[in-house]
Scaffold this motif. Structure first.
Motif, PDB file in Angstrom:
ATOM      1  N   TYR A 143       0.768  -1.400   0.149  1.00 37.07           N
ATOM      2  CA  TYR A 143       0.527   0.103  -0.168  1.00 37.07           C
ATOM      3  C   TYR A 143       0.758   1.209  -0.169  1.00 37.07           C
ATOM      4  O   TYR A 143       1.464   1.292   0.612  1.00 37.07           O
ATOM      5  N   PRO A 144      -0.062   2.445  -0.825  1.00 41.93           N
ATOM      6  CA  PRO A 144       1.306   4.000  -0.806  1.00 41.93           C
ATOM      7  C   PRO A 144       0.876   4.123   0.436  1.00 41.93           C
ATOM      8  O   PRO A 144       2.457   5.034   0.754  1.00 41.93           O
ATOM      9  N   ILE A 145       0.520   4.270   1.199  1.00 43.32           N
ATOM     10  CA  ILE A 145       0.074   4.713   3.161  1.00 43.32           C
ATOM     11  C   ILE A 145      -0.079   4.153   4.138  1.00 43.32           C
ATOM     12  O   ILE A 145      -0.557   2.666   3.180  1.00 43.32           O
ATOM     13  N   ARG A 146       0.272   4.151   5.283  1.00 46.65           N
ATOM     14  CA  ARG A 146       0.097   3.219   5.958  1.00 46.65           C
ATOM     15  C   ARG A 146      -1.191   3.656   7.034  1.00 46.65           C
ATOM     16  O   ARG A 146      -2.274   3.969   5.437  1.00 46.65           O
ATOM     17  N   THR A 147      -1.896   2.432   7.064  1.00 46.89           N
ATOM     18  CA  THR A 147      -3.646   2.593   7.987  1.00 46.89           C
ATOM     19  C   THR A 147      -3.532   4.154   8.293  1.00 46.89           C
ATOM     20  O   THR A 147      -2.859   4.886   8.880  1.00 46.89           O
ATOM     21  N   LEU A 148      -4.795   4.465   7.728  1.00 49.66           N
ATOM     22  CA  LEU A 148      -4.868   5.479   8.465  1.00 49.66           C
ATOM     23  C   LEU A 148      -6.021   5.918  10.381  1.00 49.66           C
ATOM     24  O   LEU A 148      -6.222   6.800  10.996  1.00 49.66           O
ATOM     25  N   THR A 149      -7.090   4.590  10.419  1.00 44.99           N
ATOM     26  CA  THR A 149      -8.276   5.135  10.076  1.00 44.99           C
ATOM     27  C   THR A 149      -8.724   3.719  11.070  1.00 44.99           C
ATOM     28  O   THR A 149      -8.686   2.637   9.633  1.00 44.99           O
ATOM     29  N   GLY A 150      -9.331   3.280  11.650  1.00 38.03           N
ATOM     30  CA  GLY A 150     -10.083   2.172  11.874  1.00 38.03           C
ATOM     31  C   GLY A 150      -9.616   0.995  12.386  1.00 38.03           C
ATOM     32  O   GLY A 150      -7.850   0.793  12.424  1.00 38.03           O
ATOM     33  N   HIS A 151     -10.341  -0.161  11.160  1.00 38.60           N
ATOM     34  CA  HIS A 151      -9.446  -1.595  11.435  1.00 38.60           C
ATOM     35  C   HIS A 151      -9.519  -2.641  13.728  1.00 38.60           C
ATOM     36  O   HIS A 151      -9.766  -1.920  14.428  1.00 38.60           O
ATOM     37  N   ALA A 152      -7.678  -2.867  13.155  1.00 41.72           N
ATOM     38  CA  ALA A 152      -8.037  -3.323  15.085  1.00 41.72           C
ATOM     39  C   ALA A 152      -7.960  -2.262  16.091  1.00 41.72           C
ATOM     40  O   ALA A 152      -7.078  -0.900  15.808  1.00 41.72           O
ATOM     41  N   SER A 153      -7.964  -2.310  17.077  1.00 42.51           N
ATOM     42  CA  SER A 153      -8.063  -1.295  18.456  1.00 42.51           C
ATOM     43  C   SER A 153      -8.166  -1.162  19.697  1.00 42.51           C
ATOM     44  O   SER A 153      -7.638  -0.839  20.013  1.00 42.51           O
ATOM     45  N   GLY A 154      -8.419  -2.961  20.046  1.00 40.71           N
ATOM     46  CA  GLY A 154      -7.995  -2.867  21.511  1.00 40.71           C
ATOM     47  C   GLY A 154      -6.434  -3.408  21.494  1.00 40.71           C
ATOM     48  O   GLY A 154      -6.072  -4.430  21.437  1.00 40.71           O
ATOM     49  N   LEU A 155      -5.490  -2.666  23.017  1.00 40.62           N
ATOM     50  CA  LEU A 155      -4.392  -3.293  23.467  1.00 40.62           C
ATOM     51  C   LEU A 155      -4.951  -3.878  24.503  1.00 40.62           C
ATOM     52  O   LEU A 155      -5.561  -2.879  25.461  1.00 40.62           O
ATOM     53  N   GLN A 156      -4.628  -5.506  24.517  1.00 39.66           N
ATOM     54  CA  GLN A 156      -4.774  -5.525  25.773  1.00 39.66           C
ATOM     55  C   GLN A 156      -4.263  -5.158  26.747  1.00 39.66           C
ATOM     56  O   GLN A 156      -2.890  -5.462  26.535  1.00 39.66           O
TER      57      GLN A 156
ATOM     58  N   THR B 110      -1.631   3.361  16.689  1.00 40.93           N
ATOM     59  CA  THR B 110      -0.535   1.875  16.619  1.00 40.93           C
ATOM     60  C   THR B 110       0.689   2.312  15.320  1.00 40.93           C
ATOM     61  O   THR B 110       1.383   1.669  16.077  1.00 40.93           O
ATOM     62  N   GLU B 111      -0.455   2.117  14.324  1.00 42.09           N
ATOM     63  CA  GLU B 111       1.179   2.155  13.322  1.00 42.09           C
ATOM     64  C   GLU B 111       1.514   3.513  12.969  1.00 42.09           C
ATOM     65  O   GLU B 111       3.251   3.196  12.931  1.00 42.09           O
ATOM     66  N   GLU B 112       0.836   4.812  13.570  1.00 41.48           N
ATOM     67  CA  GLU B 112       2.150   5.433  13.793  1.00 41.48           C
ATOM     68  C   GLU B 112       2.994   5.703  14.376  1.00 41.48           C
ATOM     69  O   GLU B 112       4.343   6.713  14.540  1.00 41.48           O
ATOM     70  N   VAL B 113       3.041   5.289  15.660  1.00 39.89           N
ATOM     71  CA  VAL B 113       3.673   5.351  17.074  1.00 39.89           C
ATOM     72  C   VAL B 113       4.933   4.052  16.295  1.00 39.89           C
ATOM     73  O   VAL B 113       6.459   4.578  16.592  1.00 39.89           O
ATOM     74  N   LEU B 114       4.800   3.076  15.665  1.00 40.43           N
ATOM     75  CA  LEU B 114       5.547   2.601  15.844  1.00 40.43           C
ATOM     76  C   LEU B 114       6.560   2.016  14.166  1.00 40.43           C
ATOM     77  O   LEU B 114       7.731   2.225  14.294  1.00 40.43           O
ATOM     78  N   ASN B 115       5.580   3.823  13.602  1.00 41.10           N
ATOM     79  CA  ASN B 115       6.094   3.785  12.195  1.00 41.10           C
ATOM     80  C   ASN B 115       7.395   4.980  12.948  1.00 41.10           C
ATOM     81  O   ASN B 115       8.554   4.810  12.317  1.00 41.10           O
TER      82      ASN B 115
END
Length: 622
Positions: A44-57, A121-126
């Motif tokens: 994908y040309p850009i990372r995920t911006l919103t939605g998808h997986a959400s809960g951190l156990q 999540t992806e923003e922090v890890l990137n």
């Protein structure tokens, strides 16, 4: 296969396919563990911006804590601390709350889930990858792989640079498929999956609302004749709605809709449109389910549809140099917030093992434990999810307590706090009758529960999550009791001298501290940045970690305990000894804690300890 130019033949130690949370986390851990030659690509040309997986156990939060990242996920986050169960009161009155309970019941410092959309999540890890000088290569599409005669880089992966339309060869030591449920990497390996019989259709939406529903800031499982919902409190005044779709016409409309990932018009029709959108189904089905309460959706951030079937890959490796993490290994329903968490824990199990192998410190056979341990957890997850999904959708028993009972019985597993790996080279079972009744027992295969301690050398109050940073190191944890009084004082001194002697595993695998350094530096999250391969400190693969009940003012660490002076901790009042089932006046107890925080072996500090510890590490270390 498209032709490859000679200049497009590239090499890398590890090539990761897919830049979702599990792929990003694998890359970040490898870099922190001293593996600098890591390449991660995404189509994908850009990372995920919103939605998808959400809960951190909670277990994932503990892991993020050891990386010094947990606080970043608190920013503008939602949370789940309680769960409420709602069902029909009677035929005419609508729903009422049947019960409510805490979400997390196992001992931990994190008594709630954090709710952040996958984009955050992806923003922090990137951002963390970029701090270490790495970034995701986009858009690059994985095509296929094959093995070559190259002993150093035996895997040849074919990757297409989508922008240039050119195929490149990546020659790598290890290839990791983290490319989701429809993994092309998995398909190329021809590894089959075991599929369970259930297959559910879902709508999911992140939205702002106005409502008089009283439990909107709790997780709510709502089961009614009109339909079933799971409501998750998201950041600020937003919620995530999961709606199980069972109506035949709705299922047909969903299958026909192409507007599954778009915030479709809320309050006006689009002229000429003949297909029903997921949003229209959501708006139609929501009010009768929540009756007698009202709800108004004022804004949609993200809405999607998907069909979920439970399946797990038969092997997490191709038995050579290709491995899989995350949804490429397992898929299931979203109700228990397991997908991203399980993927992150796949990465946490894999990365330290792969790092030791790439550094030449461990045998490649160590990766066999990744397959056996994570397959074990994935199969338990699929079995739970199959049962949970069936009960959630059972319209014939809406007021039955079976659904709530199943949820409560699985809390230790779903939180990640009581998951247990099976016996194997890295998990040595306790001797018969050695288990003790206590809140946080030292059980091989389970995580070491966080401890609240006082660092001896400076009096800092810290948790073990602070002091056991994720740097790929083992911890040999000694529960020593009161080391200020005889006979324990002499007993501990003899044990310490043995553990730091030339014949001990600490010396055998670590060597000595770098020249000019008067002891090993601490591994806490405040003073242990990622270290380059050239650093002498990076030669360390394990720590000695002493927890004692003496007053720190009654024991001087210098000169006798100079080597590990940063790793002595006072257990004030012996609370952590008791919590972990260690008698303060009983034998000294030693736990080998793996780099992923899992207890590998527990033994008393008697004459046979050295032999058993050597045997443990000799099974996989070079």
């Amino acid at each position: 296969m498209a032709p490859c130019l000679p200049s497009d033949k590239l090499t890398t130690d590890t090539l990761i396919i897919g830049a979702g949370p599990s792929g990003l986390f694998t890359a970040l851990l490898l870099l922190r563990y001293g593996i600098s030659d890591v390449t991660i690509i995404d189509k994908y040309p850009i990372r995920t911006l919103t939605g998808h997986a959400s809960g951190l156990q909670p277990r994932t939060l503990e892991i993020l804590h050891t990386l010094g990242l947990k606080s970043q996920f608190d920013i503008n986050a939602g949370g789940v601390a309680d769960t409420a169960f709602w069902a029909p009161k009677d035929q005419d009155s609508g729903i009422s709350r049947a019960s409510a309970a805490p979400e997390v019941t196992n001992p931990t410092i994190y008594k709630r889930l954090i709710i952040q959309h996958q984009g955050r999540t992806e923003e922090v890890l990137n951002a963390e990858l970029e701090k270490l000088g790495h970034h995701v290569k986009r858009p690059f599409e994985f095509l296929d792989y094959e093995y070559t005669e190259d002993k150093d880089h035996p895997v040849c992966a074919y990757v297409k640079d989508i922008a240039r339309g050119q195929v490149q060869q990546y020659h790598c030591r290890y290839l990791i498929g983290a490319d989701g449920a429809n993994s092309v990497t998995r398909a190329a390996s021809k590894i089959e999956s075991t599929t369970h019989e259930t297959s559910d259709s879902w709508l999911v939406a992140d939205c702002a609302i106005k409502t008089d529903f009283p439990n909107i800031r709790r997780r709510c499982a709502i089961r009614t004749p009109a339909g079933n919902l799971m409501l998750i409190p998201s950041p600020r005044n937003t919620i995530r709605i999961y709606m199980l779709i069972t109506n035949k016409q709705d299922l047909q409309d969903l299958a026909a809709s192409k507007l599954d990932d778009l915030p479709a018009p809320l309050f006006k029709e689009t002229q000429g449109r003949t297909r029903t959108t997921p949003l229209e189904i959501l708006l139609k089905r929501l009010p009768p389910i929540l009756k007698p309460y009202t709800i108004q959706i004022t804004h949609i951030d993200w809405i999607s549809k998907y069909v979920v079937g439970q399946k797990v890959i038969k092997s997490f490796t191709d038995n050579r140099n290709v491995l899989f993490v995350g949804d490429a290994c397992h898929s299931h329903s979203p109700k228990a917030a397991q997908g991203m968490n399980t993927g992150i824990q796949d990465a946490y199990n894999l990365a330290w093992k792969l790092a030791l192998i790439l550094k030449g410190r461990a045998n490649p056979s160590l990766l066999e434990t990744y397959n056996s341990e994570r397959c074990h957890i994935a199969n338990q997850l699929i079995d739970f999810d199959t049962k949970f999904a069936k009960l959630f959708g059972d319209q014939s028993a809406l007021n039955s307590g079976d659904f709530e009972k199943t949820w409560k019985e699985a809390q230790g597993f779903t939180s990640g706090l009581a998951q247990e790996y099976p016996a194997g080279p890295l998990v040595v079972p306790l001797p018969a009758g050695a288990a003790s009744e206590c809140p946080c027992p030292l059980i091989p295969g389970q995580r070491l529960a966080p401890m609240s301690l006082i660092r001896h050398i400076d009096g800092y109050h810290l948790t073990s999550l602070d002091t056991m940073a994720s740097l790929g190191h083992f911890n040999e944890v000694v529960f020593a009791g009161d080391i200020s009084r005889e006979p324990r004082k002499s007993e501990f001194r003899r044990l310490y001298e043995f553990l730091t002697s030339p014949g001990s595993v600490l010396t055998k695998y670590n060597g000595l501290p770098p020249e000019g350094q008067d002891g090993w530096l601490p591994d806490d999250i405040f003073s242990s940045p990622p270290l380059p391969l050239s650093s002498g400190e990076n030669g360390k693969v394990m720590n000695l970690y002493v927890v004692h009940t003496a007053s720190r003012f009654d024991v001087e660490l210098r000169p006798d305990f100079e080597l590990w002076k940063w790793n002595f901790f006072e257990d004030e009042g012996g609370r952590e000894h008791r919590m972990h089932g260690v008698e303060t006046d009983g034998p000294i107890r030693v736990a080998i804690v793996r780099p992923d925080g899992i207890v590998g072996m527990v033994r008393d500090g008697d004459g046979g300890l050295g032999r058993e510890v050597h045997r443990y590490f000799g099974g996989f270390m070079k």
